[in-house]
Design a protein around this motif. Structure first.
Motif, short mmCIF file in Angstrom:
data_model
loop_
_atom_site.label_atom_id
_atom_site.label_comp_id
_atom_site.label_asym_id
_atom_site.label_seq_id
_atom_site.Cartn_x
_atom_site.Cartn_y
_atom_site.Cartn_z
N VAL A 394 -4.19 -4.26 10.38
CA VAL A 394 -4.47 -4.87 9.08
C VAL A 394 -4.66 -3.76 8.06
N PRO A 395 -4.47 -4.04 6.76
CA PRO A 395 -4.56 -2.96 5.75
C PRO A 395 -5.88 -2.19 5.79
N THR A 396 -6.99 -2.90 6.04
CA THR A 396 -8.28 -2.19 6.11
C THR A 396 -8.31 -1.20 7.26
N ALA A 397 -7.78 -1.61 8.40
CA ALA A 397 -7.73 -0.71 9.55
C ALA A 397 -6.78 0.46 9.30
N VAL A 402 -6.19 6.16 8.60
CA VAL A 402 -5.64 7.31 7.85
C VAL A 402 -6.77 8.26 7.45
N GLU A 403 -7.89 7.72 7.02
CA GLU A 403 -9.02 8.58 6.67
C GLU A 403 -9.52 9.33 7.89
N LYS A 444 -0.60 19.46 14.32
CA LYS A 444 0.82 19.13 14.21
C LYS A 444 1.06 17.65 14.47
N TRP A 445 0.38 17.13 15.49
CA TRP A 445 0.55 15.71 15.81
C TRP A 445 -0.01 14.82 14.71
N VAL A 446 -1.14 15.18 14.12
CA VAL A 446 -1.76 14.37 13.08
C VAL A 446 -0.85 14.28 11.86
N VAL A 447 -0.25 15.39 11.47
CA VAL A 447 0.66 15.36 10.32
C VAL A 447 1.85 14.46 10.60
N ALA A 448 2.39 14.57 11.80
CA ALA A 448 3.52 13.70 12.15
C ALA A 448 3.11 12.23 12.18
N ARG A 449 1.89 11.92 12.67
CA ARG A 449 1.43 10.53 12.69
C ARG A 449 1.23 10.00 11.27
N LEU A 450 0.67 10.79 10.37
CA LEU A 450 0.50 10.36 8.98
C LEU A 450 1.85 10.04 8.33
N ALA A 451 2.81 10.91 8.56
CA ALA A 451 4.14 10.66 7.99
C ALA A 451 4.78 9.42 8.59
N SER A 452 4.58 9.19 9.89
CA SER A 452 5.18 8.01 10.54
C SER A 452 4.57 6.73 10.01
N ILE A 453 3.30 6.74 9.66
CA ILE A 453 2.67 5.54 9.08
C ILE A 453 3.32 5.20 7.75
N ASN A 456 7.07 3.94 8.29
CA ASN A 456 7.23 2.65 8.95
C ASN A 456 7.04 1.55 7.91
N ARG A 457 8.13 0.88 7.56
CA ARG A 457 8.06 -0.13 6.51
C ARG A 457 7.33 -1.40 6.95
N GLN A 458 7.13 -1.57 8.25
CA GLN A 458 6.42 -2.75 8.74
C GLN A 458 4.92 -2.62 8.60
N VAL A 459 4.42 -1.41 8.37
CA VAL A 459 2.98 -1.20 8.22
C VAL A 459 2.56 -1.69 6.84
N GLN A 460 1.51 -2.50 6.79
CA GLN A 460 1.00 -3.02 5.53
C GLN A 460 0.15 -1.94 4.86
N LYS A 461 0.63 -1.45 3.74
CA LYS A 461 -0.06 -0.36 3.03
C LYS A 461 0.16 -0.52 1.54
N GLU A 462 -0.74 0.08 0.78
CA GLU A 462 -0.66 0.06 -0.67
C GLU A 462 -0.06 1.36 -1.17
N GLU A 463 0.34 1.33 -2.43
CA GLU A 463 0.97 2.52 -3.02
C GLU A 463 -0.01 3.67 -3.12
N GLU A 464 -1.27 3.37 -3.36
CA GLU A 464 -2.27 4.42 -3.46
C GLU A 464 -2.40 5.18 -2.14
N LEU A 465 -2.28 4.46 -1.02
CA LEU A 465 -2.34 5.10 0.29
C LEU A 465 -1.16 6.04 0.48
N VAL A 466 0.02 5.62 0.05
CA VAL A 466 1.20 6.48 0.17
C VAL A 466 1.02 7.76 -0.64
N LYS A 467 0.49 7.61 -1.86
CA LYS A 467 0.26 8.80 -2.69
C LYS A 467 -0.76 9.74 -2.05
N ASN A 468 -1.81 9.19 -1.51
CA ASN A 468 -2.85 10.03 -0.89
C ASN A 468 -2.30 10.81 0.30
#
Length: 1273
Positions: A394-397, A402-403, A444-453, A456-468
């Motif tokens: 869910v977006p909150t999770a 990400v934090e 290295k793994w954390v950076v790759a996981r952040l980019a994969s989130i 992934n267009r199926q992940v529910q996220k806001e534009e502010e999260l993408v910018k951060n």
């Protein structure tokens, strides 16, 4: 009367099943119930029930019940299922049918005690499906005694697990779930007393107890359980060993099925109900199941872990996900990477995905994601960085996760991770440096996981999260924090361990890969707006309308303007800072201009400025030079636009001869230099920019692009340096896979790399075994200098050197060999460098082909396209001769596809050729002449297609003319535009003559057929040559192609319009005569001649049809004679395309195809031929492979007299295939049985004549042949 008497004497038919009394419609229902199609079965069951209700016939109902019970043991699974469902529906619809009688009938029909071994399986299925039908009838609870017998039957069927698997247990559980509490307590509890008492013996009995406890908790109270089991609860310290044994049995029983046994899941639920989950998990799973070797028990533990996720609380999730089961799962995941290993990871991914999809609590979702992230192998998480289950958060999770990733990137708490190492890693690691290495691997793994989130267009996220996330990755790739600032959130978190160069490089590559994804990302919040559904979606923009790359450039400018809080890793000099400021100013000016008057080139310059600006953090010096060139281009473009009205542009596309290059030429040079970098981001931006500036392309700019592709020029002449960098813009899945393979077992990979290096060195030394002459001379000098060489004067073999001299000699030889080894290694390194450069250059040329493709798709009608013909043809021709490696094949395929589809077959082509007619005619002649001199027909086809394209350009668009102009001009000239018909005709006529007269010509008939089809006016002038080649062709193939060309030309409407009247008649007459001559001298001896005749016949068919329809004065007598002579030997009687075409032509002359009468064979001949075939058995040798009896060979002189009748022959041949025990009878029949003449007996061996022996000698020498002539018929 006699006939009547015979009828009365016939035996009476016995209809035991009553089938003869039923009608056909009623019987068809049972046939349909057994069919494999599910819809057909259901429809038949529904119709059967309706038919029985409407008919109300007791005999039909009785027959139906009997037929359905018989079908329960059908051999096919679909039929058994159909009969079971039908029986259940009939019992449900007709309550007058007693369940007791039905059950007795089932037991009587399907008796397990009296069934044979072959039928045990079907009988077991009959009993099971019978009980299943009774349970599905919804009447079983009304008759408790029948219910009890059904349960007992299912208990008896449990021993047939090989056939029924766990179907009886599941059915028993279903019956219990539908049984009322009263019936269970009064009827079933006593019957199941034995099973419930021995519940800890087998998984099936324990499952029955657990289901009963779950369904009837008021009956099976703790006091009752105390009487049955000796304990009031299932999970106790005393019962744990028994439960472990039961679960081990269940694990082994589903070893190949790969699913969680129901008893294990029910035990989980029971432990949660009893409040003893921790005891059960630690005692039964961790200490019990995991004590075994890795195998089914471990997999059962993993499945229990995945299935327990939705049932547990947050504290219980933390307990389970940080224990020994998770650690063992990580070890399995690491070891399963080897080939031919069972991989449990996809199954665990399914469990986690199902949990996240069905769990609305974000805290539980975060707990599970964090736990799997903290399962690490030397700091590197076991799960891949691109994990599909993240899309269920869910977006909150997602925000919380990400934090958490960002915090642990800055301050990794590896002590809280569930880290493990393999035995090899544990034996080789050093504790002090390994801790820092673990941090680097985790980051290295954390950076790759952040980019994969983000990707992934199926992940529910806001534009502010993408910018951060994008800002976070950019900051840690190129900046360091000096002091905390609220305006820059990335500076507030201090790094516990500084970033090293490798981590920064990997982070930078991830950033550019993420930026490439953002350039074609739709607006994030646009999908939720219903008003945006009908609009065209815009990609690469944020919600405020700015591009993603511009927003990141603004963030970078913010960091540069706060030097107290952030500093770049590579310090910016004043020159760099000035270039950055000028870039921002240029972008602002371009944006203001775009608002006033938007244009494609303004947008292109803005994208280029932003791309080069963001590249400054990677290569500052090169970017500064590119920014200067871009600014000069912008100024020149503005000057050109202001002076456009004063300049007159020539129609041929010629440009002003000025000393300074045109602005678009500078842009092209910049694009080429950017394309030399291996980056998908740069490649995408360059294609976009070039598509917007290509309308302004000049001849010199196009030449610069084509020079890169020119194979005749060296790479140094192109002026572009290809950089040898790592491809940092792969897709995230490939990157993750690469990281997993390189990081998870680093020791193994390092050792394998060392082995590869040693193998390469060994290969190099083996190749250097052939010592060059210089090394040989140097070695001779060393040996001679130490007097170590034996000469002819030396007569003794004893050593003449002392120890000191030998040591000195060894040192000299060792130094010489070391120097030689260095030379060999240098040669090898140089060879590898050249190979890598070749790969990079080829990849660079493939990218440059993108620009060519864009130009052809956007500016296909530009006159500059004509300048691309010869360079592209040169690329294709050189590619055909080059090495056939995969990259070269891809380059060649791309170039050929662009030339064929985008250029020659493109819808847009140049229509303005004023003043260039002579140049284009010269180009066409060069192309055709080159096509004739090539050795490869495939390359020649491209040159010929280019010539046709030039011809199409010269013809142009045919404009409508007035009647006076039509009369004044020749029709051919009217339809050919600006084509010099005589010159072009002469050129193509020479090519056609070359094809018809040379045996090995690179030209093909398909080329000229294409010419005749696309330019029928031009083919009129070539008809004389083509018609003459029908007989004058050097080979039959050319003659057949000439017929095809003439046919295509005569079929064209334009040809008939130009050659009207007497010219058309003369042409038809001449064609008929030539075709008749060609048919007179042809012979149907091989496939080539047959194809030639077929093409000639197709031409004849068209000619005869045209002559009859238009009533032309054409003499076809010679053609008729030639056609009749063609079938003189009757070879065209067989069916086929050639024969059909021939006889369709002969119909014009009133000749019909004769019917072939089939001659029936005599009955004796049929008996002779078919007799042995009917009696032939499988598994025996054929007659040709059998050893003949030489003693019974008949002499050749008495062959006719000794031949037995045909019936005897048939009997004799048929008896030869019998078994060995009938050998005596077979010998008698061979000797004279079967009604044969006594003279047919074979004489002894001495009676053979000399002629027979001579005849058999050469046959013995032939392998695989038998003595047929010496044997009796």
């Amino acid at each position: 009367m006699g006939e009547v008497g015979k009828d009365t004497d016939r035996p009476k038919l016995i209809d035991a099943k009553g089938i003869l009394k039923q009608n056909r419609e009623f019987l068809d229902f049972f046939w349909d119930i057994a069919k494999p199609e599910r819809e057909t079965r259901l429809r038949a069951i529904e119709n059967l029930v309706a038919y029985l209700k409407h008919g109300e016939k007791p005999d039909e109902l009785k027959y139906t019940l009997k037929r359905l019970v018989d079908g329960l043991s059908h051999t096919r699974e679909e039929a058994r299922t159909g009969f079971s469902v039908a029986l259940a529906q009939v019992l449900s619809a007709f309550e007058e049918i007693s369940l007791r009688n039905t059950l007795d009938q089932i037991k009587e029909k399907h008796n397990l005690k009296t069934a044979s071994k072959k039928l045990v399986r079907n009988v077991a299925f009959g009993n099971f499906f019978g009980v299943l039908a009774l349970s599905q009838s919804a009447r079983l609870h009304k008759e408790p005694q029948v219910l009890l017998e059904c349960v007992q039957t299912l208990q008896a069927l449990a021993q047939y697990r090989d056939h029924l698997r766990d179907l009886p247990r599941k059915t028993m559980v279903d019956i219990l779930s539908e049984t009322s509490e009263e019936v269970f307590e009064e009827v079933l509890l006593g019957a199941l007393q034995t099973e419930l008492t021995s519940a800890f013996s087998t998984p099936e009995q324990l499952e029955l107890l657990l289901v009963a406890m779950q369904k009837f908790p008021s009956v099976l109270k703790p006091q009752k359980l105390q009487k049955l089991l000796g304990t009031s609860t299932i999970i106790t310290a005393d019962t744990l060993p028994k439960l472990v044994q039961v679960m081990k049995m269940a694990a082994r029983s589903v070893k190949k099925e790969h699913f969680l046994p129901a008893v294990a899941f029910d035990l989980l639920q029971a432990s949660l109900r009893e409040g003893s989950f921790e005891l059960f998990w630690n005692g039964a799973v961790v200490k019990g199941m995991l004590s075994e070797q890795p195998g089914p028990t471990h997999y059962l533990s993993f499945r229990m872990l995945g299935a327990a996720l939705p049932l547990l609380s947050k504290s219980q999730l933390s307990l389970v996900l940080s224990g020994e089961v998770m650690k063992r799962y990580g070890e399995h995941t690491l070891s399963a990477q080897l080939p031919d290993r069972y991989k449990f990871s996809p199954e665990m991914e399914g469990y986690v995905g199902s949990f996240l999809q069905g769990c609305p609590d974000p805290e539980k979702q975060l707990t599970v994601m964090v736990a799997f992230t903290q399962l690490t192998n030397q700091g590197y998480p076991v799960v891949p960085s691109y994990w599909k289950v993240v899309e269920h958060l869910v977006p909150t999770a997602v925000q919380s996760y990400v934090e958490w990733l960002k915090d642990h990137f800055c301050q990794p708490h590896l002590e809280s991770c569930l880290d493990f190492s393999t035995r090899r890693q544990a034996g080789q690691q050093d504790p002090i440096p390994q801790s820092e290495n673990h941090v680097l691997r985790f980051r290295k793994w954390v950076v790759a996981r952040l980019a994969s989130i983000i990707e992934n267009r199926q992940v529910q996220k806001e534009e502010e999260l993408v910018k951060n996330v994008a800002s976070f990755i950019f900051f840690h790739a190129f900046f360091d924090a000096n002091k905390s600032s609220p305006d820059i959130p990335e500076t507030e978190c201090v790094l516990s361990v500084p970033l090293d160069a490798a981590t920064r490089a990997a982070t930078a590559e991830t950033f550019y890969s993420l930026l490439q994804y953002l350039t074609h990302l739709p607006v994030v919040d646009d999908s939720a707006d219903p008003s945006s559904l009908g609009k065209r979606r815009v990609f690469g923009l944020t919600s405020d309308g700015s591009t993603w790359i511009y927003s990141l450039v603004q963030y970078a400018d913010l960091l540069l303007n706060h030097p107290k809080h952030a500093r770049p890793c590579q310090a910016f000099s004043p020159e760099h800072r000035h270039a950055w400021e000028s870039m921002l100013q240029s972008v602002e000016n371009l944006q203001k201009k775009a608002k006033k008057s938007p244009s494609p080139e303004v947008s292109a310059f803005e994208q280029l400025f932003l791309l080069v600006g963001i590249q400054m953090f990677k290569a500052a010096d090169e970017s500064v030079e590119l920014l200067k060139d871009l600014q000069s281009c912008v100024q020149k473009a503005q000057e050109k636009k202001s002076k456009r009205k004063k300049k007159v542009k020539s129609a041929s596309g010629a440009e002003d001869e000025s000393e300074e290059p045109h602005w678009v030429e500078v842009v092209v040079e910049i694009l080429l230099s950017l394309l030399s970098q291996p980056s998908r981001l740069v490649r995408r931006v360059c294609k976009t920019v070039f598509s917007r500036v290509c309308p302004h392309l000049t001849h010199r700019a196009l030449t610069a692009i084509l020079d890169v592709l020119d194979p005749n020029k060296d790479e140094d002449e192109s002026g572009v340096v290809v950089t040898d960098e790592k491809e940092g813009d792969k897709t995230k899945k490939d990157e993750v896979k690469e990281q997993d393979e390189s990081d998870k077992d680093s020791d193994d990979s390092e050792s394998s790399e060392e082995e590869e290096e040693e193998d390469d060195k060994d290969e190099a030394m083996e190749k250097a075994e052939e010592v060059d002459q210089n090394f040989r001379l140097e070695l001779m000098k060393v040996l001679q200098g130490q007097n170590a060489l034996a000469t002819e004067e030396d007569g003794s073999d004893e050593e003449e050197l002392d120890d000191e001299a030998m040591m000195k000699l060894d040192g000299s030889i060792a130094a010489l060999f070391a120097e030689q080894k260095k030379k060999i290694q240098a040669k090898k390194d140089e060879k590898d460098r050249l190979r890598r450069e070749k790969v990079l250059v080829r990849d660079f040329k493939i990218k440059v082909l993108d620009l060519v493709e864009v130009f052809l798709s956007k500016q296909g009608n530009n006159p500059l396209v004509l300048n691309m013909l010869e360079p592209l043809l040169s690329v294709i021709e050189n590619g055909m001769k080059a090495e056939a490696d995969q990259q070269e094949q891809n380059f060649l395929a791309k170039a050929a596809d662009i030339f064929r589809n985008q250029l020659c077959r493109g819808k847009m082509y140049c229509r303005n050729v004023e003043g260039r007619e002579a140049e284009l005619h010269d180009l066409m002649e060069r192309l055709i002449n080159r096509a004739q001199t090539l050795a490869d027909s495939s390359v020649s086809l491209y040159y010929f297609s280019a010539a046709l394209y030039v011809l199409k350009v010269l013809r142009g668009v045919v404009h409508t003319e007035t009647e006076g102009e039509k009369k004044a001009r020749d029709p051919g000239e009217r339809l050919m535009g600006k084509v010099d018909v005589e010159r072009v005709t002469s050129c193509f006529k020479d090519a056609l003559s070359c094809f018809m007269t040379k045996r090995k010509s690179p030209l093909t008939g398909t080329m000229f057929i294409d010419l005749f089809t696309r330019f029928p006016v031009l083919c009129v002038n070539l008809l004389d040559t083509a018609v003459g080649s029908i007989t004058a062709g050097v080979r039959e193939h050319q003659q057949g192609q000439a017929c095809a060309m003439v046919l295509r030309a005569l079929q064209a409407r334009e040809t008939q319009q130009i050659l009207h009247g007497s010219k058309w008649t003369e042409l038809c007459q001449r064609t008929v005569d030539q075709t008749a001559k060609s048919l007179e001298k042809v012979e149907l001896k091989n496939k080539a001649s047959q194809e030639t005749v077929l093409k000639a016949l197709e031409l004849c068919q068209f000619l005869l049809k045209t002559v009859h329809q238009q009533k032309l004065d054409v003499d076809v007598g010679s053609l008729e004679n030639a056609l009749q002579a063609l079938n003189g030997d009757g070879s065209l009687q067989k069916p086929g395309r050639l024969s059909d075409t021939y006889w369709s032509i002969m119909k014009h002359f009133g000749v019909q195809k004769p019917k072939v009468e089939k001659v029936k064979k005599a009955p004796e001949e049929q008996t002779e031929q078919t007799g042995p075939e009917k009696k032939k058995k499988k598994g025996f040798l054929p007659e040709t492979k059998k050893r003949k009896n030489r003693k019974k060979t008949a002499p050749l002189e008495n062959r006719d007299a000794a031949a037995p009748p045909r019936k005897a022959v048939a009997t004799e041949e048929g008896d030869q295939g019998k078994k060995k025990k009938n050998r005596k009878r077979k010998r008698k029949e061979r000797g004279g049985g079967g009604g044969g003449d006594p003279e047919g007996q074979s004489p002894p061996k001495q009676a053979r004549t000399q002629q027979t022996a001579q005849t058999e000698r050469p046959q013995k020498k032939r392998k695989g042949q038998k003595e047929k002539k010496g044997m009796a018929d």
